[in-house]
Design an enzyme around this catalytic site. Structure first.
Site, mmCIF file in Angstrom:
data_model
loop_
_atom_site.group_PDB
_atom_site.id
_atom_site.type_symbol
_atom_site.label_atom_id
_atom_site.label_comp_id
_atom_site.label_asym_id
_atom_site.label_seq_id
_atom_site.Cartn_x
_atom_site.Cartn_y
_atom_site.Cartn_z
ATOM 1 N N CYS A 1 0.816 -1.221 0.000
ATOM 2 C CA CYS A 1 0.000 0.000 0.000
ATOM 3 C C CYS A 1 0.843 1.262 0.000
ATOM 4 C CB CYS A 1 -0.924 -0.003 1.204
ATOM 5 S SG CYS A 1 -1.945 -1.470 1.233
ATOM 6 N N ASN B 1 -10.189 -0.962 -2.077
ATOM 7 C CA ASN B 1 -8.776 -0.757 -1.732
ATOM 8 C C ASN B 1 -7.904 -1.437 -2.789
ATOM 9 O OD1 ASN B 1 -6.189 -1.071 -0.671
ATOM 10 N ND2 ASN B 1 -6.878 -1.499 1.402
ATOM 11 N N HIS C 1 -4.079 6.834 1.456
ATOM 12 C CA HIS C 1 -4.284 5.497 0.897
ATOM 13 C C HIS C 1 -5.685 5.040 1.284
ATOM 14 C CE1 HIS C 1 -4.149 1.264 0.238
ATOM 15 N NE2 HIS C 1 -4.084 0.964 1.515
HETATM 16 O O1 UT7 Z 1 -4.571 -1.458 2.745
HETATM 17 C C1 UT7 Z 1 -3.712 -2.145 3.592
HETATM 18 C C2 UT7 Z 1 -3.969 -1.857 4.998
HETATM 19 N N1 UT7 Z 1 -5.210 -2.438 5.365
HETATM 20 C C3 UT7 Z 1 -5.956 -1.849 6.272
HETATM 21 O O2 UT7 Z 1 -5.617 -0.789 6.749
HETATM 22 C C4 UT7 Z 1 -7.200 -2.560 6.728
HETATM 23 C C5 UT7 Z 1 -7.402 -2.348 8.199
HETATM 24 N N2 UT7 Z 1 -8.480 -3.154 8.738
HETATM 25 C C6 UT7 Z 1 -9.778 -2.990 8.426
HETATM 26 O O3 UT7 Z 1 -10.115 -2.200 7.554
HETATM 27 C C7 UT7 Z 1 -10.800 -3.738 9.218
HETATM 28 O O4 UT7 Z 1 -10.169 -4.399 10.280
HETATM 29 C C8 UT7 Z 1 -11.610 -4.771 8.379
HETATM 30 C C9 UT7 Z 1 -12.565 -4.073 7.430
HETATM 31 C C10 UT7 Z 1 -10.689 -5.655 7.575
HETATM 32 C C11 UT7 Z 1 -12.447 -5.632 9.308
HETATM 33 O O5 UT7 Z 1 -13.302 -4.815 10.072
HETATM 34 P P1 UT7 Z 1 -13.357 -4.951 11.659
HETATM 35 O O6 UT7 Z 1 -14.325 -3.952 12.112
HETATM 36 O O7 UT7 Z 1 -11.961 -4.876 12.185
HETATM 37 O O8 UT7 Z 1 -13.969 -6.380 11.829
HETATM 38 P P2 UT7 Z 1 -13.414 -7.642 12.618
HETATM 39 O O9 UT7 Z 1 -12.451 -8.381 11.777
HETATM 40 O O10 UT7 Z 1 -13.005 -7.229 14.005
HETATM 41 O O11 UT7 Z 1 -14.705 -8.481 12.765
HETATM 42 C C12 UT7 Z 1 -15.832 -8.034 13.569
HETATM 43 C C13 UT7 Z 1 -16.978 -8.993 13.379
HETATM 44 C C14 UT7 Z 1 -16.580 -10.462 13.568
HETATM 45 O O12 UT7 Z 1 -17.705 -11.150 14.121
HETATM 46 P P3 UT7 Z 1 -17.778 -11.484 15.698
HETATM 47 O O13 UT7 Z 1 -16.558 -12.299 15.973
HETATM 48 O O14 UT7 Z 1 -17.749 -10.148 16.372
HETATM 49 O O15 UT7 Z 1 -19.057 -12.205 15.809
HETATM 50 C C15 UT7 Z 1 -16.348 -10.942 12.164
HETATM 51 O O16 UT7 Z 1 -16.542 -12.326 12.030
HETATM 52 O O17 UT7 Z 1 -17.463 -8.896 12.043
HETATM 53 C C16 UT7 Z 1 -17.408 -10.180 11.419
HETATM 54 N N3 UT7 Z 1 -17.055 -9.971 10.021
HETATM 55 C C17 UT7 Z 1 -17.972 -9.847 9.044
HETATM 56 N N4 UT7 Z 1 -19.317 -9.887 9.063
HETATM 57 C C18 UT7 Z 1 -19.939 -9.698 7.903
HETATM 58 C C19 UT7 Z 1 -15.820 -9.837 9.459
HETATM 59 N N5 UT7 Z 1 -15.912 -9.618 8.154
HETATM 60 C C20 UT7 Z 1 -17.239 -9.625 7.874
HETATM 61 C C21 UT7 Z 1 -17.966 -9.449 6.671
HETATM 62 N N6 UT7 Z 1 -19.322 -9.495 6.750
HETATM 63 N N7 UT7 Z 1 -17.365 -9.208 5.485
#
Ligand code: UT7
Length: 332
Positions: free
Chosen positions: A114, A289, A259
């Site tokens: 990135c 992204n 980014h």
């Molecule tokens: O470009 C390179 C650098 N990348 C970044 O900067 C990305 C940084 N990270 C992020 O943007 C976020 O962490 C994500 C978008 C990837 C994920 O979002 P989050 O709010 O951190 O979600 P999480 O992984 O903590 O998951 C929260 C909940 C989980 O469920 P439980 O365990 O709370 O029941 C996941 O299983 O959301 C669930 N979940 C989803 N639900 C529906 C994770 N992905 C999904 C999905 N749809 N696509």
């Protein structure tokens, strides 16, 4: 000493639009979750047999050349930022050089994910300042969609990553002209595995096998939460570093082009810096992204939309796999 300046920017994104609704047919997700957690409504994915990293970057470069009023023959060097090249070997720079008929000029590939475009811009800036080259093509382009885990397990990453290409023509100008002020590059390898694609890894006995394919180790893996927490801190640090280096205040920024990792990250930085909406450019809502592609694509669109004017102070900042992070301050 000479200075470098972005003379023109261009971009290309594949025609295929993938909506959040379409993703719900592949994995257990919802439009609401994706919009709320990432800000993304739709993204572009490539069409196999039509789009390649080379073809997209060729189109982006042609647009950048035209806007810069520069011909392909005038380019002295290519810097190509991608972590998803068309071939494992050689890199993508030579493929673009061949496509554009750029003779035997040098072509350098960089793999800083990135942060790749800003790393590339920094390299171009140094080459120009030392007088080695006068006009450099810097590209950021990716096809991420072919290595995403589109099962429920990979859903948190596969909803954000997308495909596209952006290009900038960086040229020599006199030192009293507007141009690139400073660039700031960082890395922290201890977090390499927080966002990575393990295979085809060279230190395996056999780089690729049915077992490896079955294991999904060629797909992008991200620990989103950890990446997010580090990103918000490093973005702020590296933007402040650039401002301090130039003895400028955050209010001097005319346009911040972050980014496009997650709209929540951009909004967090915007709020911390106290910048109004018109001073921050986001397009993740429609393009997702695109890793090394996000910043040159965003610059190109911002320019098209009249959001960048001559003399504006532009701040670029990125964070991603490595971890690597970087910023650049430039007078347009
Ligand atoms: O470009 C390179 C650098 N990348 C970044 O900067 C990305 C940084 N990270 C992020 O943007 C976020 O962490 C994500 C978008 C990837 C994920 O979002 P989050 O709010 O951190 O979600 P999480 O992984 O903590 O998951 C929260 C909940 C989980 O469920 P439980 O365990 O709370 O029941 C996941 O299983 O959301 C669930 N979940 C989803 N639900 C529906 C994770 N992905 C999904 C999905 N749809 N696509």
């Amino acid at each position: 000493m000479k200075k470098s300046r972005i003379l023109g920017v261009g971009h290309y994104v594949p025609e295929r639009i993938v909506t959040n609704q379409e993703l719900t047919e592949m994995m257990n997700t919802t439009n609401e979750w994706i919009v709320e957690r990432t800000g993304i409504q739709e993204r572009r994915w490539f069409t196999p047999g039509i789009d390649t990293v080379t073809s997209m970057s060729k189109k982006a470069t042609e647009m950048a050349l035209e806007r810069a009023g520069v011909s392909a023959k005038e380019i002295d060097f290519i810097i190509f930022a991608t972590i998803t090249p068309d071939y494992f070997i050689p890199g993508n720079g030579v493929l673009l050089q061949r496509e554009l008929g750029m003779g035997t000029i040098g072509a350098l590939d960089i793999r800083n994910a990135c942060s790749g475009f800003i790393y590339g811009l920094s390299i171009a800036d140094q080459f120009i300042k030392t007088g080695m080259y006068k006009k450099i093509l810097v590209v950021g382009a990716e096809i991420q969609s072919s290595a995403l885990d589109k099962s429920d397990e990979g859903r948190s990453s596969s909803v954000i990553f997308a495909d596209g290409a952006g290009a900038a023509i960086v040229g020599e100008v006199d030192s009293d002209q507007p141009g690139i002020l400073t660039t700031h590059l960082h890395a922290q390898g201890e977090y390499a595995e927080e966002l990575y694609c393990k295979d085809p890894g060279s230190s395996r006995e056999v780089r690729l096998s049915p077992e490896l394919i079955e294991s999904g180790s060629f797909q992008l893996k991200m620990n989103g939460n950890t990446v997010f927490k580090h990103a918000v801190v490093r973005f702020m640090e590296v933007i402040n570093e650039a401002l301090v280096a130039n003895n400028l205040n955050k209010d001097a920024i005319d346009l911040l082009v972050p980014h496009q990792a997650n709209l929540r990250i951009s909004q967090y930085i915007q709020q911390k810096l106290g910048l109004p909406d018109e001073k921050v450019f986001n397009n993740i809502m429609y393009l997702g992204n695109t890793t090394a592609g996000t910043i040159p694509i965003a610059l190109s669109q911002a320019w098209e939309q009249g959001r960048i004017e001559e003399g504006d102070l532009i701040c670029l900042a990125a964070f991603g796999s490595g971890f690597t992070w970087a910023s650049a301050l430039l007078r347009w």
